[in-house]
Design a protein around this motif. Structure first.
Motif, PDB file in Angstrom:
ATOM      1  N   PRO A  18     -16.250  10.291 -16.871  1.00 20.66           N
ATOM      2  CA  PRO A  18     -15.933   9.714 -15.281  1.00 20.66           C
ATOM      3  C   PRO A  18     -16.350  10.377 -14.891  1.00 20.66           C
ATOM      4  CG  PRO A  18     -14.565  10.914 -16.426  1.00 20.66           C
ATOM      5  CD  PRO A  18     -15.695  11.278 -17.340  1.00 20.66           C
ATOM      6  N   SER A  19     -16.603   9.929 -13.336  1.00 14.15           N
ATOM      7  CA  SER A  19     -17.189   9.182 -11.443  1.00 14.15           C
ATOM      8  C   SER A  19     -16.316   9.234 -10.738  1.00 14.15           C
ATOM      9  CB  SER A  19     -18.587   8.238 -11.648  1.00 14.15           C
ATOM     10  OG  SER A  19     -18.900   9.057 -10.101  1.00 14.15           O
ATOM     11  N   PRO A  20     -15.664   9.718 -10.206  1.00 14.87           N
ATOM     12  CA  PRO A  20     -15.403   9.924  -8.961  1.00 14.87           C
ATOM     13  C   PRO A  20     -15.283   8.985  -8.013  1.00 14.87           C
ATOM     14  CG  PRO A  20     -15.865  11.867  -8.474  1.00 14.87           C
ATOM     15  CD  PRO A  20     -16.587  11.327  -9.813  1.00 14.87           C
ATOM     16  N   ALA A  21     -13.920   8.027  -7.661  1.00 14.95           N
ATOM     17  CA  ALA A  21     -14.599   6.993  -5.834  1.00 14.95           C
ATOM     18  C   ALA A  21     -15.316   8.407  -4.892  1.00 14.95           C
ATOM     19  CB  ALA A  21     -13.046   7.089  -5.605  1.00 14.95           C
TER      20      ALA A  21
ATOM     21  N   ALA B 204     -21.275  11.903 -25.486  1.00 13.75           N
ATOM     22  CA  ALA B 204     -22.738  11.615 -25.913  1.00 13.75           C
ATOM     23  C   ALA B 204     -22.973  10.662 -23.479  1.00 13.75           C
ATOM     24  CB  ALA B 204     -23.954  11.168 -26.501  1.00 13.75           C
ATOM     25  N   VAL B 205     -22.901   9.639 -24.489  1.00 14.50           N
ATOM     26  CA  VAL B 205     -23.168   8.151 -22.665  1.00 14.50           C
ATOM     27  C   VAL B 205     -22.177   9.426 -22.119  1.00 14.50           C
ATOM     28  CG1 VAL B 205     -22.128   6.141 -22.398  1.00 14.50           C
ATOM     29  CG2 VAL B 205     -22.957   6.758 -24.659  1.00 14.50           C
ATOM     30  N   ASN B 206     -21.175  10.180 -22.093  1.00 17.91           N
ATOM     31  CA  ASN B 206     -20.031  10.262 -20.561  1.00 17.91           C
ATOM     32  C   ASN B 206     -21.045  11.317 -19.938  1.00 17.91           C
ATOM     33  OD1 ASN B 206     -18.676   8.046 -20.914  1.00 17.91           O
ATOM     34  ND2 ASN B 206     -17.412   8.845 -22.042  1.00 17.91           N
ATOM     35  N   ALA B 207     -21.705  12.534 -21.528  1.00 16.52           N
ATOM     36  CA  ALA B 207     -22.418  13.877 -20.390  1.00 16.52           C
ATOM     37  C   ALA B 207     -23.474  12.956 -19.989  1.00 16.52           C
ATOM     38  CB  ALA B 207     -22.381  14.204 -21.688  1.00 16.52           C
TER      39      ALA B 207
ATOM     40  N   SER C 189     -18.118   1.143  -2.291  1.00 23.90           N
ATOM     41  CA  SER C 189     -18.760   2.447  -2.690  1.00 23.90           C
ATOM     42  C   SER C 189     -17.420   3.342  -3.037  1.00 23.90           C
ATOM     43  CB  SER C 189     -19.538   3.076  -1.708  1.00 23.90           C
ATOM     44  OG  SER C 189     -18.945   3.701  -0.463  1.00 23.90           O
ATOM     45  N   THR C 190     -16.388   2.672  -3.268  1.00 19.72           N
ATOM     46  CA  THR C 190     -15.259   3.440  -2.533  1.00 19.72           C
ATOM     47  C   THR C 190     -14.368   3.632  -4.662  1.00 19.72           C
ATOM     48  OG1 THR C 190     -13.764   1.300  -3.082  1.00 19.72           O
ATOM     49  CG2 THR C 190     -14.635   2.094  -1.053  1.00 19.72           C
ATOM     50  N   PHE C 191     -14.970   2.973  -5.490  1.00 19.44           N
ATOM     51  CA  PHE C 191     -14.502   2.423  -6.425  1.00 19.44           C
ATOM     52  C   PHE C 191     -15.032   3.806  -7.563  1.00 19.44           C
ATOM     53  CE2 PHE C 191     -18.522   0.654  -6.851  1.00 19.44           C
ATOM     54  CZ  PHE C 191     -19.587   0.939  -7.842  1.00 19.44           C
ATOM     55  N   ALA C 192     -13.800   3.705  -8.147  1.00 20.43           N
ATOM     56  CA  ALA C 192     -14.082   5.018  -9.204  1.00 20.43           C
ATOM     57  C   ALA C 192     -14.751   4.652 -10.300  1.00 20.43           C
ATOM     58  CB  ALA C 192     -12.729   5.764  -9.975  1.00 20.43           C
ATOM     59  N   VAL C 193     -15.011   5.416 -11.075  1.00 18.14           N
ATOM     60  CA  VAL C 193     -15.498   4.393 -12.655  1.00 18.14           C
ATOM     61  C   VAL C 193     -14.675   5.253 -14.359  1.00 18.14           C
ATOM     62  CG1 VAL C 193     -17.997   4.420 -14.566  1.00 18.14           C
ATOM     63  CG2 VAL C 193     -18.034   3.895 -11.375  1.00 18.14           C
ATOM     64  N   PRO C 194     -14.119   5.004 -15.042  1.00 20.64           N
ATOM     65  CA  PRO C 194     -14.026   5.963 -16.290  1.00 20.64           C
ATOM     66  C   PRO C 194     -14.748   6.514 -16.845  1.00 20.64           C
ATOM     67  CG  PRO C 194     -12.760   3.487 -16.528  1.00 20.64           C
ATOM     68  CD  PRO C 194     -13.777   3.904 -14.957  1.00 20.64           C
TER      69      PRO C 194
END
Length: 315
Positions: free
Chosen positions: A272-275, A264-267, A243-248
């Motif tokens: 992006p989603s932080p660690a 649209a996909v990102n919103a 559960s430590t990884f970030a996602v761009p």
């Protein structure tokens, strides 16, 4: 135990999962799809013919084959959670006398796994939207074929930061695996990815409980024998998690729409989603590590002997 210390503490080198599907680590030369006999059976893709493996002398550098599998799991990226299927990770590992190790990935990819279907499809991934071009797409998605999204995790580099001891412990990262997630749908085009080579998702799986430990000895051709020159470690039953990884954010989605589908996909998915806001779980991991029982006795040709033995088991 006759197995060298480095191999005794085998690694659950991860089945680290196809976060959303199949995951392939690009690497050097390897034995392609094969069906070895006996105790070699799980090691269908060990890169025994890669230069780094062949050069291992059995003293300063010890060659090993690792396979780790999981029948199921899940991954959460931002606001989206996907159930994953079977995973099969195979790598070569060269254990160095200074305590470090080098990961060698098969040329066809370190991990092969079932692809995954994103819940809700494109409707769930980017609809509704207040952007006219996206709304027009959303209105066409009643057709299930057009709505379905397949997600596949692909490696964008060789795994690194491999910690062999962590494979038999808990709550310690076993290996770092840089990946990108390929999203496929007619409206997304062929180059829609979450993560890139320059900015990948980096997965670092850990055991959440101690795996069960077993060991066997066998001859070079895979036949079980207590006096065999080969040894195999078996680690089974552990759940792995990260559960430590970030996602761009997503990029390259929807050719000709100038990034509108990316946005649209990102919103909708929260990228992006932080660690700390993402997670990977792999159920019932099973890891096997094979190596020469006394590699020093084959110096300086331990790597060549390992390769010879693997090939002798392939019929």
């Amino acid at each position: 135990m006759r197995f060298p210390l480095g191999a005794r503490v085998a690694t659950t080198a991860t089945a680290v999962g196809t976060a959303l599907g199949a995951f392939a680590a690009m690497g050097t030369a390897t034995a392609a799809a094969a069906v070895p006999n006996g105790e070699w059976a799980p090691f269908t893709r060990c890169p025994v013919d890669a230069p780094a493996m062949l050069a291992a002398d059995g003293l300063a550098r010890t060659p090993q084959c690792v396979v780790s599998t999981s029948p199921s799991g899940s991954i959460k990226l931002g606001k989206t959670t996907v159930t994953t299927g079977r995973t099969n990770l195979q790598i070569g590992v060269v254990q160095n006398s200074d305590g470090t190790s080098t990961v060698v990935a098969p040329s066809g990819g370190a991990l092969v796994a079932d692809s995954a279907t994103v819940p809700g499809g494109l409707l769930g991934l980017m609809c509704p939207s207040n952007v006219p071009a996206i709304t027009a797409i959303c209105e066409q998605l009643n057709n299930s074929t057009l709505n379905k999204i397949t997600a596949t995790v692909e490696s964008v580099g060789t795994p690194y930061a491999f910690d062999q001891t962590a494979g038999i412990l808990t709550d310690q990262p076993i290996v770092a695996i840089p990946v990108r997630i390929h999203l496929e749908n007619p409206f997304l085009g062929s180059k829609c990815y979450i993560g890139t080579a320059a900015n990948p998702v980096v997965l670092r799986p850990e055991n959440r409980q101690f795996p069960e430990f077993g060991m066997s000895f066998f001859r070079g051709d895979g036949t079980v024998a207590e006096d065999g020159e080969m040894s195999r470690i078996n680690l089974t039953g552990a759940t792995q998690n990260d559960s430590t990884f970030a996602v761009p954010g997503a990029s390259g989605c929807g050719l000709g729409l100038l990034g509108l589908i990316d946005a649209a996909v990102n919103a909708k998915t929260g990228l992006p989603s932080p660690a700390g806001n993402n997670s990977l779980t792999l159920n019932d991991t099973r890891t096997h590590l094979a190596g020469l029982t006394a590699p020093g006795t084959f110096a300086p040709d331990a790597g060549k002997r390992l390769s010879q033995n693997w090939h002798s088991a392939v019929g």
